[in-house]
Design an enzyme around this catalytic site. Sequence first.
Site, PDB file in Angstrom:
ATOM      1  N   ALA A 231      31.387  34.882  35.497  1.00 49.08           N
ATOM      2  CA  ALA A 231      32.234  33.783  35.046  1.00 49.08           C
ATOM      3  C   ALA A 231      33.692  34.107  35.348  1.00 49.08           C
ATOM      4  O   ALA A 231      34.084  35.285  35.378  1.00 49.08           O
ATOM      5  CB  ALA A 231      32.035  33.568  33.554  1.00 49.08           C
TER       6      ALA A 231
ATOM      7  N   GLY B 208      27.888  36.361  34.685  1.00 48.16           N
ATOM      8  CA  GLY B 208      27.361  35.000  34.888  1.00 48.16           C
ATOM      9  C   GLY B 208      26.675  34.839  36.234  1.00 48.16           C
ATOM     10  O   GLY B 208      25.780  34.003  36.382  1.00 48.16           O
TER      11      GLY B 208
ATOM     12  N   GLU C  51      23.325  35.954  35.593  1.00 42.25           N
ATOM     13  CA  GLU C  51      22.632  34.916  34.811  1.00 42.25           C
ATOM     14  C   GLU C  51      22.228  33.734  35.700  1.00 42.25           C
ATOM     15  O   GLU C  51      21.145  33.171  35.541  1.00 42.25           O
ATOM     16  CB  GLU C  51      23.524  34.459  33.657  1.00 42.25           C
ATOM     17  CG  GLU C  51      23.665  35.577  32.614  1.00 42.25           C
ATOM     18  CD  GLU C  51      24.716  35.295  31.556  1.00 42.25           C
ATOM     19  OE1 GLU C  51      25.877  35.038  31.934  1.00 42.25           O
ATOM     20  OE2 GLU C  51      24.381  35.348  30.359  1.00 42.25           O
TER      21      GLU C  51
ATOM     22  N   GLU D 161      29.920  42.333  30.720  1.00 44.82           N
ATOM     23  CA  GLU D 161      30.612  41.609  29.652  1.00 44.82           C
ATOM     24  C   GLU D 161      31.093  42.517  28.531  1.00 44.82           C
ATOM     25  O   GLU D 161      32.156  42.312  27.950  1.00 44.82           O
ATOM     26  CB  GLU D 161      29.710  40.508  29.059  1.00 44.82           C
ATOM     27  CG  GLU D 161      29.554  39.278  29.928  1.00 44.82           C
ATOM     28  CD  GLU D 161      28.426  39.390  30.937  1.00 44.82           C
ATOM     29  OE1 GLU D 161      27.954  40.521  31.198  1.00 44.82           O
ATOM     30  OE2 GLU D 161      28.014  38.351  31.467  1.00 44.82           O
TER      31      GLU D 161
HETATM   32  N1  CAA Z   1      36.725  36.264  37.316  1.00 51.09           N
HETATM   33  C1  CAA Z   1      37.892  35.988  37.906  1.00 51.09           C
HETATM   34  N2  CAA Z   1      38.337  36.621  39.017  1.00 51.09           N
HETATM   35  C2  CAA Z   1      37.564  37.586  39.524  1.00 51.09           C
HETATM   36  C3  CAA Z   1      36.329  37.936  38.960  1.00 51.09           C
HETATM   37  C4  CAA Z   1      35.910  37.230  37.783  1.00 51.09           C
HETATM   38  N3  CAA Z   1      34.730  37.449  37.195  1.00 51.09           N
HETATM   39  N4  CAA Z   1      35.774  38.928  39.672  1.00 51.09           N
HETATM   40  C5  CAA Z   1      36.623  39.189  40.684  1.00 51.09           C
HETATM   41  N5  CAA Z   1      37.696  38.366  40.597  1.00 51.09           N
HETATM   42  C6  CAA Z   1      38.875  38.320  41.489  1.00 51.09           C
HETATM   43  C7  CAA Z   1      39.872  39.418  41.139  1.00 51.09           C
HETATM   44  O1  CAA Z   1      40.700  39.034  40.080  1.00 51.09           O
HETATM   45  C8  CAA Z   1      40.598  39.543  42.458  1.00 51.09           C
HETATM   46  O2  CAA Z   1      41.527  38.465  42.562  1.00 51.09           O
HETATM   47  P1  CAA Z   1      43.011  38.721  43.186  1.00 51.09           P
HETATM   48  O3  CAA Z   1      42.754  39.145  44.601  1.00 51.09           O
HETATM   49  O4  CAA Z   1      43.663  37.391  43.061  1.00 51.09           O
HETATM   50  O5  CAA Z   1      43.617  39.822  42.357  1.00 51.09           O
HETATM   51  C9  CAA Z   1      39.517  39.296  43.498  1.00 51.09           C
HETATM   52  O6  CAA Z   1      38.481  38.599  42.815  1.00 51.09           O
HETATM   53  C10 CAA Z   1      38.937  40.570  44.046  1.00 51.09           C
HETATM   54  O7  CAA Z   1      38.560  41.387  42.943  1.00 51.09           O
HETATM   55  P2  CAA Z   1      38.981  42.949  42.812  1.00 51.09           P
HETATM   56  O8  CAA Z   1      40.350  43.178  43.377  1.00 51.09           O
HETATM   57  O9  CAA Z   1      38.742  43.345  41.406  1.00 51.09           O
HETATM   58  O10 CAA Z   1      37.913  43.603  43.819  1.00 51.09           O
HETATM   59  P3  CAA Z   1      37.161  45.000  43.735  1.00 51.09           P
HETATM   60  O11 CAA Z   1      36.407  45.102  45.029  1.00 51.09           O
HETATM   61  O12 CAA Z   1      38.126  46.096  43.409  1.00 51.09           O
HETATM   62  O13 CAA Z   1      36.114  44.888  42.509  1.00 51.09           O
HETATM   63  C11 CAA Z   1      34.441  43.819  41.139  1.00 51.09           C
HETATM   64  C12 CAA Z   1      35.048  43.966  42.538  1.00 51.09           C
HETATM   65  C13 CAA Z   1      33.786  45.138  40.742  1.00 51.09           C
HETATM   66  C14 CAA Z   1      33.384  42.723  41.202  1.00 51.09           C
HETATM   67  C15 CAA Z   1      35.559  43.459  40.129  1.00 51.09           C
HETATM   68  O14 CAA Z   1      36.291  42.352  40.646  1.00 51.09           O
HETATM   69  C16 CAA Z   1      35.079  43.093  38.766  1.00 51.09           C
HETATM   70  O15 CAA Z   1      34.731  43.965  37.985  1.00 51.09           O
HETATM   71  N6  CAA Z   1      35.058  41.762  38.443  1.00 51.09           N
HETATM   72  C17 CAA Z   1      34.768  41.278  37.124  1.00 51.09           C
HETATM   73  C18 CAA Z   1      33.275  41.341  36.853  1.00 51.09           C
HETATM   74  C19 CAA Z   1      32.972  40.858  35.444  1.00 51.09           C
HETATM   75  O16 CAA Z   1      33.434  41.417  34.464  1.00 51.09           O
HETATM   76  N7  CAA Z   1      32.119  39.801  35.342  1.00 51.09           N
HETATM   77  C20 CAA Z   1      31.715  39.252  34.065  1.00 51.09           C
HETATM   78  C21 CAA Z   1      32.512  38.065  33.737  1.00 51.09           C
HETATM   79  S1  CAA Z   1      32.200  37.479  32.094  1.00 51.09           S
HETATM   80  C22 CAA Z   1      30.818  36.514  32.204  1.00 51.09           C
HETATM   81  O17 CAA Z   1      30.223  36.359  33.255  1.00 51.09           O
HETATM   82  C23 CAA Z   1      30.414  35.840  30.912  1.00 51.09           C
HETATM   83  C24 CAA Z   1      29.139  35.071  30.908  1.00 51.09           C
HETATM   84  O18 CAA Z   1      28.107  35.556  30.502  1.00 51.09           O
HETATM   85  C25 CAA Z   1      29.095  33.659  31.322  1.00 51.09           C
END
Ligand code: CAA
Length: 257
Positions: free
Chosen positions: A65, A108, A111, A131
Site C-alpha cells: 500500500a 498490500g 495481499e 507492516e
Molecule cells: N509506498 C509508497 N512509496 C513506496 C513504497 C510504498 N509501499 N514502496 C516503495 N516506495 C517508493 C519509495 O518511497 C521510493 O520513492 P522515491 O524514489 O520518490 O523516494 C521508490 O518507491 C523506490 O523505493 P526505495 O528507494 O525505498 O527503493 P529500495 O530499492 O531501496 O527498497 C523496498 C525497495 C525494499 C521495496 C522499499 O521501498 C520498501 O521497504 N518499501 C516499503 C514496503 C512496505 O513497507 N510495504 C507495506 C506497506 S503497508 C501495507 O501494505 C498495508 C496493507 O496491508 C494494506
Amino acid sequence: MDFEFIITSKQEAIGIVELNRPKQYNALNRKMVREIVEAFEQFERDEEVRVIVLQGRGNAFSAGADIDEMAFDDTIKLELLNQFADWDKIALMKKPIIGAVQGYVFGGGFELALSCDMLIAAEGTEFCFPEVNLGVMPGAGGTQRLTKLVGRTKALEWIWTANRITANAALQHGVINQIVQKEILIEETMKIATQISNQPPLAIRLIKESVNKAVDYSLYEGMQFERKNFYVLFSSEDQKEGMQAFVEKRKPQFKGR
Ligand code: CAA
C-alpha cells in the site's frame, strides 16, 4: 479502457492487467486499487475474456500500500473511506485470476497476490509482510488469507518477523504454484492462462466457486455445495459437447454456455 495507474490489454481469451507505477515499485494507492477492480469487472463482463492475468511493470509486482498516502490517516478517516470494500470486490470475481509476480511482493502487494487464484513467480521473487515495521499490521486480508494457506505457525512467524520469504519457501508452503526464470515469467503465465482458457468456462467458474467454499465450509457443507454445482453443469451445452466429443473421439468445442 483508460486508466492512470494500470495498463490493460487483451490477448485472445486473456485479459491482462498490469500495475504501472514502476518508479514506486507499484505501490498501491487507493485510485490504483479502484482501477484494478474496475478493470477486473470489465473483463468479467467481456464474453471474449475467459482468464485474467495480473502482473506488475518494472522490478516489482508491488511494494504494498502507498505509505505516503496513508501516513497521516486517522481512524475516523479510514472508517469513512471504507477503502477495503474495493479489495473485497476482488474476491467476488468469478473468472480465474492468475498472478505473475516478480521482485518485491510486499504488504498490500502480497495481499493482492494472495487474492489471485494461482501465482507464478519469477526466480528471486521476495514475499514479505513488512507492516509490523511501520507500527501496523496487514489490513487487506493478509492475516486471514496467509493463515488459511500456510497455517497459524508460519503465518505468525512471517507476519511478526517481517522476514523476506524466498520464492522457494513460498512454493514449499503452497503460496505459489510455480517458479520460472524471470525472462519467461509472462510467457509461462500466458501458457497456463491459455490452457485454462481452453477449458469449458462454466466448469472452470464453478470449480473456483466450489474450491473457495472448501476454505470456509465444513466438509459436509462443502460436499453439498460441490454436488449442486456438479448437477448445474449438466444443464450446460458444454457438458453435452464434452461428453459427445469423447464418445465421437474428437476434440470438444466449448462455448461457455
Ligand atoms: N509506498 C509508497 N512509496 C513506496 C513504497 C510504498 N509501499 N514502496 C516503495 N516506495 C517508493 C519509495 O518511497 C521510493 O520513492 P522515491 O524514489 O520518490 O523516494 C521508490 O518507491 C523506490 O523505493 P526505495 O528507494 O525505498 O527503493 P529500495 O530499492 O531501496 O527498497 C523496498 C525497495 C525494499 C521495496 C522499499 O521501498 C520498501 O521497504 N518499501 C516499503 C514496503 C512496505 O513497507 N510495504 C507495506 C506497506 S503497508 C501495507 O501494505 C498495508 C496493507 O496491508 C494494506
